[in-house]
Design an enzyme around this catalytic site. Structure first.
Site, PDB file in Angstrom:
ATOM      1  N   TYR A 136      62.110 119.066   1.672  1.00 16.15           N
ATOM      2  CA  TYR A 136      63.452 119.767   2.125  1.00 16.15           C
ATOM      3  C   TYR A 136      62.830 121.128   2.340  1.00 16.15           C
ATOM      4  O   TYR A 136      63.628 122.169   1.848  1.00 16.15           O
ATOM      5  CB  TYR A 136      64.256 119.586   1.070  1.00 16.15           C
ATOM      6  CG  TYR A 136      65.882 120.041   1.493  1.00 16.15           C
ATOM      7  CD1 TYR A 136      66.569 119.268   2.647  1.00 16.15           C
ATOM      8  CD2 TYR A 136      66.829 120.739   0.821  1.00 16.15           C
ATOM      9  CE1 TYR A 136      67.779 119.548   3.180  1.00 16.15           C
ATOM     10  CE2 TYR A 136      68.013 120.815   1.273  1.00 16.15           C
ATOM     11  CZ  TYR A 136      68.536 120.277   2.119  1.00 16.15           C
ATOM     12  OH  TYR A 136      69.873 120.325   2.686  1.00 16.15           O
ATOM     13  N   HIS A 141      67.281 124.840   7.879  1.00 19.25           N
ATOM     14  CA  HIS A 141      68.195 123.568   7.683  1.00 19.25           C
ATOM     15  C   HIS A 141      68.778 123.574   6.640  1.00 19.25           C
ATOM     16  O   HIS A 141      69.946 123.209   6.520  1.00 19.25           O
ATOM     17  CB  HIS A 141      67.031 122.461   7.881  1.00 19.25           C
ATOM     18  CG  HIS A 141      67.654 121.011   7.475  1.00 19.25           C
ATOM     19  ND1 HIS A 141      68.385 120.489   8.318  1.00 19.25           N
ATOM     20  CD2 HIS A 141      67.679 120.232   6.376  1.00 19.25           C
ATOM     21  CE1 HIS A 141      68.673 119.289   8.097  1.00 19.25           C
ATOM     22  NE2 HIS A 141      68.316 119.068   6.829  1.00 19.25           N
ATOM     23  N   ARG A 150      79.296 123.984   1.314  1.00 27.43           N
ATOM     24  CA  ARG A 150      79.691 124.891   0.431  1.00 27.43           C
ATOM     25  C   ARG A 150      79.476 126.528   1.277  1.00 27.43           C
ATOM     26  O   ARG A 150      78.526 127.012   1.116  1.00 27.43           O
ATOM     27  CB  ARG A 150      78.782 125.125  -0.825  1.00 27.43           C
ATOM     28  CG  ARG A 150      78.605 123.880  -1.653  1.00 27.43           C
ATOM     29  CD  ARG A 150      77.504 123.848  -2.953  1.00 27.43           C
ATOM     30  NE  ARG A 150      76.095 124.143  -2.057  1.00 27.43           N
ATOM     31  CZ  ARG A 150      75.405 123.174  -1.525  1.00 27.43           C
ATOM     32  NH1 ARG A 150      75.784 122.061  -1.825  1.00 27.43           N
ATOM     33  NH2 ARG A 150      74.177 123.229  -0.852  1.00 27.43           N
ATOM     34  N   GLU A 206      65.818 113.198  12.057  1.00 29.12           N
ATOM     35  CA  GLU A 206      65.437 114.480  11.518  1.00 29.12           C
ATOM     36  C   GLU A 206      64.090 114.588  11.952  1.00 29.12           C
ATOM     37  O   GLU A 206      63.192 114.109  11.733  1.00 29.12           O
ATOM     38  CB  GLU A 206      65.580 114.308   9.952  1.00 29.12           C
ATOM     39  CG  GLU A 206      66.785 114.357   9.467  1.00 29.12           C
ATOM     40  CD  GLU A 206      66.839 114.403   7.941  1.00 29.12           C
ATOM     41  OE1 GLU A 206      65.902 114.168   7.229  1.00 29.12           O
ATOM     42  OE2 GLU A 206      67.986 114.903   7.364  1.00 29.12           O
ATOM     43  N   ASP A 240      62.838 111.200  10.382  1.00 24.05           N
ATOM     44  CA  ASP A 240      63.824 110.459   9.041  1.00 24.05           C
ATOM     45  C   ASP A 240      65.079 110.304   9.694  1.00 24.05           C
ATOM     46  O   ASP A 240      65.908 111.082   9.466  1.00 24.05           O
ATOM     47  CB  ASP A 240      63.495 111.582   7.940  1.00 24.05           C
ATOM     48  CG  ASP A 240      64.246 110.955   6.878  1.00 24.05           C
ATOM     49  OD1 ASP A 240      64.371 109.930   6.609  1.00 24.05           O
ATOM     50  OD2 ASP A 240      64.601 112.108   6.047  1.00 24.05           O
ATOM     51  N   LYS A 260      69.101 106.879   4.273  1.00 24.26           N
ATOM     52  CA  LYS A 260      67.580 107.423   4.588  1.00 24.26           C
ATOM     53  C   LYS A 260      66.510 106.183   4.646  1.00 24.26           C
ATOM     54  O   LYS A 260      65.672 106.320   5.431  1.00 24.26           O
ATOM     55  CB  LYS A 260      67.042 108.417   3.774  1.00 24.26           C
ATOM     56  CG  LYS A 260      67.952 109.474   3.518  1.00 24.26           C
ATOM     57  CD  LYS A 260      67.847 110.468   4.772  1.00 24.26           C
ATOM     58  CE  LYS A 260      68.464 111.801   4.505  1.00 24.26           C
ATOM     59  NZ  LYS A 260      67.960 112.707   5.677  1.00 24.26           N
ATOM     60  N   THR A 367      63.357 118.301   7.474  1.00 24.21           N
ATOM     61  CA  THR A 367      63.885 118.561   8.906  1.00 24.21           C
ATOM     62  C   THR A 367      63.232 119.968   8.755  1.00 24.21           C
ATOM     63  O   THR A 367      63.767 120.985   8.215  1.00 24.21           O
ATOM     64  CB  THR A 367      65.409 118.609   8.712  1.00 24.21           C
ATOM     65  OG1 THR A 367      66.058 117.483   8.192  1.00 24.21           O
ATOM     66  CG2 THR A 367      65.750 118.817  10.166  1.00 24.21           C
TER      67      THR A 367
HETATM   68 MN    MN Z   1      64.282 114.201   5.777  1.00 20.20          MN
END
Ligand code: MN
Length: 435
Positions: A136, A141, A150, A206, A240, A260, A367
């Protein structure tokens, strides 16, 4: 961008400016011949619009002793065994390939017979992928997506300290060109009393890069950052595919699962670490952010840990296809700007607890969204969670992918004084769900 002149190959198509596969690239892939009904898989190297069939090269009487064992391994049609060799063997083999293919090579008449047009082959996954981890690694992203959940606290407190990742599913990784069936799954909107089981309505892509592991490490023996490149074989493009409605309902508390693992697509050619060397860049952490912990930091990572890779996403809808309209660009970004962590940091972190990686394992970067809103690597971001559909040049709108859409990811490297190299493309077309 001023490009330097290619060293030149006797394969004429490799010398065309902007070819993805000049002699400076030489990526590895696995192919079968379209006219071979047995579908036998062979290892090849892309050069211009051709594939150099290494199973045929292995039969030529021109073998240098230092590449003989590599060729024997490759001739068996399983790239993993070659990937597991030390980087010195990969470097020696690259030197050998350049010797075969460069202008003026004394081997030209023999090697000519080992070339096959890329139009005459089917490309498969480049190697056996036993394990797949998805990171990640783009803070842009993570921040944009975090804001959707949030608004006041988009980034969780661990983000700037620990490379975030999860173990993905290797069995559903497919080669570029494979169609992707819209998944069916469980979801629940905020106003629904109970969840539904239905075809995904928020299907997304992604844009990621994939990192292939070369030589593995023994269980219990972490890879220090100074040695990470000894285990880095090369890279591909990765899509992805993501079912956002399924993801939103299932992801807490253990993270993504069925949203996913219905398909992940990769480009078929592995661009090697050696080919990427001219595009290395210095890497540094912003002074306002915490510096990496010592195990994720060293001089060499600072000097040359980043890679200058240009990324692009394109979409061709069914209507565009029917009307003969070319795919339209949705965004561009640069890997070195989008990624918060380097390839070396991801490999080192993954093994820091003693976890063993094997040759052919795939690490997705996550991503890759650049710093600007228009550089986002998913529709979730470009359409602001579906609230602001994007308008295509022909007037069609997209919040998420529709059946018949073809999504194409491209990547290439350009740098002053270097010859441009490309990754080819990673494409997939959405097929309707089966319920
Ligand atoms: Mn991904």
């Amino acid at each position: 961008m001023s490009n330097s002149k290619t060293m030149g190959s006797w394969v004429a198509s490799a010398n065309i400016p902007n070819s993805d596969f000049p002699i400076e690239n030489l990526p590895y892939g696995t192919f079968s011949l379209k006219n071979d009904s047995s579908g036998t898989k062979r290892i090849g190297v892309a050069i211009g619009d051709q594939v150099l069939d290494l199973s045929l090269v292995a039969k030529l009487p021109l073998l240098r002793s230092d590449v003989k064992s590599s060729l024997e391994v490759i001739a068996k049609g399983e790239l993993n065994a070659f990937m597991s060799l030390p980087t010195s063997a990969h470097q020696a083999f690259r030197t050998f390939l350049i010797e075969l293919l460069k202008v003026g090579s004394s081997h030209q008449s023999n090697v000519q017979a080992c070339l096959i047009s890329q139009q005459d082959v089917n490309m498969h996954l480049p190697c056996t992928i036993r394990d797949y981890t998805d990171f990640y690694a783009s803070i842009y992203h993570a921040t944009t997506v975090g804001k959707m959940f949030r608004a006041d606290n988009p980034l969780l407190p661990n983000y700037k300290w620990v490379p975030i990742g999860y173990h993905g599913r290797a069995s559903s990784i497919v080669a570029s060109g494979t169609s992707v069936k819209r998944p069916v799954g469980q979801t629940k909107g905020p106003d629904n009393e109970a969840p539904f089981f239905q075809a995904c309505r928020r299907l997304d892509y992604e844009l990621e890069m994939g990192i292939f592991i070369g030589q593995g490490n023994t269980l219990g023996q972490p890879i220090p950052i100074a040695k990470a490149n000894d285990h880095f074989f090369g890279m591909c493009i990765l899509n992805d595919w993501s079912a956002r409605d399924i993801q939103a309902w299932e992801y807490q508390p253990l993270g993504p699962f069925l949203a996913k693992n219905f398909a992940s697509s990769i480009s078929p050619w592995i661009v090697t670490q050696e080919a990427l060397n001219p595009f290395k860049k210095s890497w540094q952490r912003n002074s306002e952010d915490p510096q990496p912990l010592p195990y994720l930091d060293d001089k060499s990572n600072k000097e040359s840990g980043a890679y200058n890779i240009k990324l692009e996403t394109l979409l061709q809808t069914a209507k565009m296809k029917a009307e003969g309209v070319a795919p339209t660009s949705l965004m561009t970004a640069n890997f070195s700007e989008a990624a918060y962590w380097t390839v070396r940091q991801l490999i080192t972190h993954h093994t820091s607890n003693g976890c063993n990686l094997n040759a052919g394992d795939l690490l997705g970067t996550g991503t890759l969204s650049g710093p600007k809103a228009e550089e986002a690597g998913s529709l979730l971001e470009l359409s602001q969670g579906g609230k602001a559909p994007i308008t295509l040049p022909n007037g069609e709108q997209r919040a998420f992918l529709e059946d018949g859409d073809t999504l194409i990811l491209r990547a290439y490297c350009e740098a002053p004084g270097a010859v441009r190299i490309g990754f080819g493309e990673c494409s997939g077309t959405i097929l309707p769900a089966t319920i």
